[in-house]
Design an enzyme around this catalytic site. Structure first.
Site, PDB file in Angstrom:
ATOM      1  N   HIS A 165     -24.279  44.694  22.128  1.00 12.72           N
ATOM      2  CA  HIS A 165     -23.428  44.065  21.335  1.00 12.72           C
ATOM      3  C   HIS A 165     -22.966  42.928  21.955  1.00 12.72           C
ATOM      4  O   HIS A 165     -22.577  41.734  21.427  1.00 12.72           O
ATOM      5  CB  HIS A 165     -22.580  44.866  20.864  1.00 12.72           C
ATOM      6  CG  HIS A 165     -22.976  45.981  19.849  1.00 12.72           C
ATOM      7  ND1 HIS A 165     -22.640  47.411  19.927  1.00 12.72           N
ATOM      8  CD2 HIS A 165     -23.772  46.085  18.786  1.00 12.72           C
ATOM      9  CE1 HIS A 165     -23.250  48.247  19.007  1.00 12.72           C
ATOM     10  NE2 HIS A 165     -23.859  47.388  18.201  1.00 12.72           N
TER      11      HIS A 165
ATOM     12  N   LYS B 190     -21.346  55.456   4.014  1.00 12.43           N
ATOM     13  CA  LYS B 190     -20.545  56.738   3.940  1.00 12.43           C
ATOM     14  C   LYS B 190     -20.599  57.420   4.920  1.00 12.43           C
ATOM     15  O   LYS B 190     -20.165  58.672   5.273  1.00 12.43           O
ATOM     16  CB  LYS B 190     -21.229  57.538   2.602  1.00 12.43           C
ATOM     17  CG  LYS B 190     -20.658  56.814   1.279  1.00 12.43           C
ATOM     18  CD  LYS B 190     -21.305  57.488   0.116  1.00 12.43           C
ATOM     19  CE  LYS B 190     -20.980  56.880  -1.180  1.00 12.43           C
ATOM     20  NZ  LYS B 190     -21.142  55.448  -1.144  1.00 12.43           N
TER      21      LYS B 190
ATOM     22  N   ARG C  88     -33.758  44.125  17.929  1.00 13.75           N
ATOM     23  CA  ARG C  88     -34.226  44.770  19.193  1.00 13.75           C
ATOM     24  C   ARG C  88     -35.761  44.663  19.099  1.00 13.75           C
ATOM     25  O   ARG C  88     -36.509  44.072  19.358  1.00 13.75           O
ATOM     26  CB  ARG C  88     -33.676  46.078  19.497  1.00 13.75           C
ATOM     27  CG  ARG C  88     -32.192  46.066  19.974  1.00 13.75           C
ATOM     28  CD  ARG C  88     -31.395  47.434  19.912  1.00 13.75           C
ATOM     29  NE  ARG C  88     -31.176  47.428  18.369  1.00 13.75           N
ATOM     30  CZ  ARG C  88     -30.484  48.583  17.967  1.00 13.75           C
ATOM     31  NH1 ARG C  88     -30.145  49.414  18.670  1.00 13.75           N
ATOM     32  NH2 ARG C  88     -30.094  48.643  16.647  1.00 13.75           N
TER      33      ARG C  88
ATOM     34  N   SER D  97     -25.885  52.250  19.971  1.00 15.19           N
ATOM     35  CA  SER D  97     -24.807  53.235  19.867  1.00 15.19           C
ATOM     36  C   SER D  97     -24.856  54.647  19.761  1.00 15.19           C
ATOM     37  O   SER D  97     -24.439  55.449  20.736  1.00 15.19           O
ATOM     38  CB  SER D  97     -23.888  52.874  18.761  1.00 15.19           C
ATOM     39  OG  SER D  97     -23.441  51.265  18.713  1.00 15.19           O
TER      40      SER D  97
HETATM   41  P1  ADP Z   1     -25.206  48.304  11.791  1.00 21.47           P
HETATM   42  O1  ADP Z   1     -24.682  49.884  11.500  1.00 21.47           O
HETATM   43  O2  ADP Z   1     -24.506  47.472  10.823  1.00 21.47           O
HETATM   44  O3  ADP Z   1     -26.455  48.196  12.142  1.00 21.47           O
HETATM   45  P2  ADP Z   1     -24.757  48.320  14.760  1.00 21.47           P
HETATM   46  O4  ADP Z   1     -23.259  48.611  15.444  1.00 21.47           O
HETATM   47  O5  ADP Z   1     -25.631  49.409  14.959  1.00 21.47           O
HETATM   48  O6  ADP Z   1     -24.202  48.205  13.313  1.00 21.47           O
HETATM   49  O7  ADP Z   1     -25.556  47.139  14.907  1.00 21.47           O
HETATM   50  C1  ADP Z   1     -24.817  45.848  14.840  1.00 21.47           C
HETATM   51  C2  ADP Z   1     -25.960  44.701  14.918  1.00 21.47           C
HETATM   52  O8  ADP Z   1     -26.095  44.784  16.630  1.00 21.47           O
HETATM   53  C3  ADP Z   1     -27.240  45.077  14.209  1.00 21.47           C
HETATM   54  O9  ADP Z   1     -27.706  43.744  14.032  1.00 21.47           O
HETATM   55  C4  ADP Z   1     -28.109  45.516  15.671  1.00 21.47           C
HETATM   56  O10 ADP Z   1     -29.476  45.508  15.231  1.00 21.47           O
HETATM   57  C5  ADP Z   1     -27.669  44.810  16.745  1.00 21.47           C
HETATM   58  N1  ADP Z   1     -27.593  45.436  17.976  1.00 21.47           N
HETATM   59  C6  ADP Z   1     -27.415  46.624  18.237  1.00 21.47           C
HETATM   60  N2  ADP Z   1     -27.681  46.936  19.374  1.00 21.47           N
HETATM   61  C7  ADP Z   1     -28.408  46.060  20.141  1.00 21.47           C
HETATM   62  C8  ADP Z   1     -28.839  45.415  21.607  1.00 21.47           C
HETATM   63  N3  ADP Z   1     -28.791  46.366  22.294  1.00 21.47           N
HETATM   64  N4  ADP Z   1     -29.307  44.332  21.445  1.00 21.47           N
HETATM   65  C9  ADP Z   1     -29.097  43.427  20.369  1.00 21.47           C
HETATM   66  N5  ADP Z   1     -28.680  43.461  19.341  1.00 21.47           N
HETATM   67  C10 ADP Z   1     -28.256  44.815  19.054  1.00 21.47           C
END
Ligand code: ADP
Length: 159
Positions: free
Chosen positions: A17, A41, A91, A128
């Protein structure tokens, strides 16, 4: 110059992120990092306040990045705030289906474009949920989350 919104759950924020945040901030005038509030939810491991605080710690030195909470639909928030485009990360192919669907929906409902950043190869395996599993098993998180928030994240998993 543009005004962008990177929405997500950030439960917790990861190196992946953070990499997307910094890269996106370079191509827009102002970047909002938006923590989803009630669009899903699902149960979060970190509360909304904790996720906001972790992100604020991460970007405190950046002049054109602000962390905000998103109430309601992302497109409604984006329209209200006059956001030019959304930022998301991609990813592997597994992200594609969901991201493609969301981007089309956001375009259809709110007329807003989504700009995608390919994950850096160093962070493409990080999510995450992986972090939550690794931490729950007692392993350190230094390869997965930014240094400045590692202790705070790890402490949430201590027995
Ligand atoms: P959501 O529940 O909205 O998907 P996330 O926090 O899981 O929220 O992810 C937010 C965004 O960040 C998504 O577009 C996800 O694909 C991207 N993302 C998550 N991990 C990575 C990573 N390691 N590298 C690049 N983008 C990522």
């Amino acid at each position: 110059m543009s005004f962008a919104l990177y929405p997500g759950s950030f439960d917790p924020p990861t190196l992946g992120h953070y990499d997307v945040i910094l890269r996106a901030a370079k191509v827009c005038k102002k970047l909002l990092v938006g923590v989803a509030c009630n669009t899903s939810k699902k149960e979060y491991t970190f509360s909304l306040e904790e996720r906001l605080q972790l992100l604020k710690t991460l970007v405190q030195a950046e002049r054109n990045i602000e962390v905000v909470r998103i109430e309601g639909l992302i497109v409604d928030f984006a329209k209200r705030e006059k956001i030019d485009f959304l930022i998301r990360g991609l990813r592997a192919f597994s992200d594609m289906e969901h991201e493609f669907q969301m981007a089309l929906a956001n375009k259809k409902i709110g007329g807003i474009e989504t700009l995608f950043f390919m994950a850096d190869s160093k962070y493409a395996h990080i999510s995450s949920s992986l972090i939550r599993e690794v931490a729950a098993c007692g392993h350190h998180l230094k390869d997965f989350v930014p240094d400045v928030i590692e202790a705070e994240i790890s402490s949430r998993f201590k027995p």
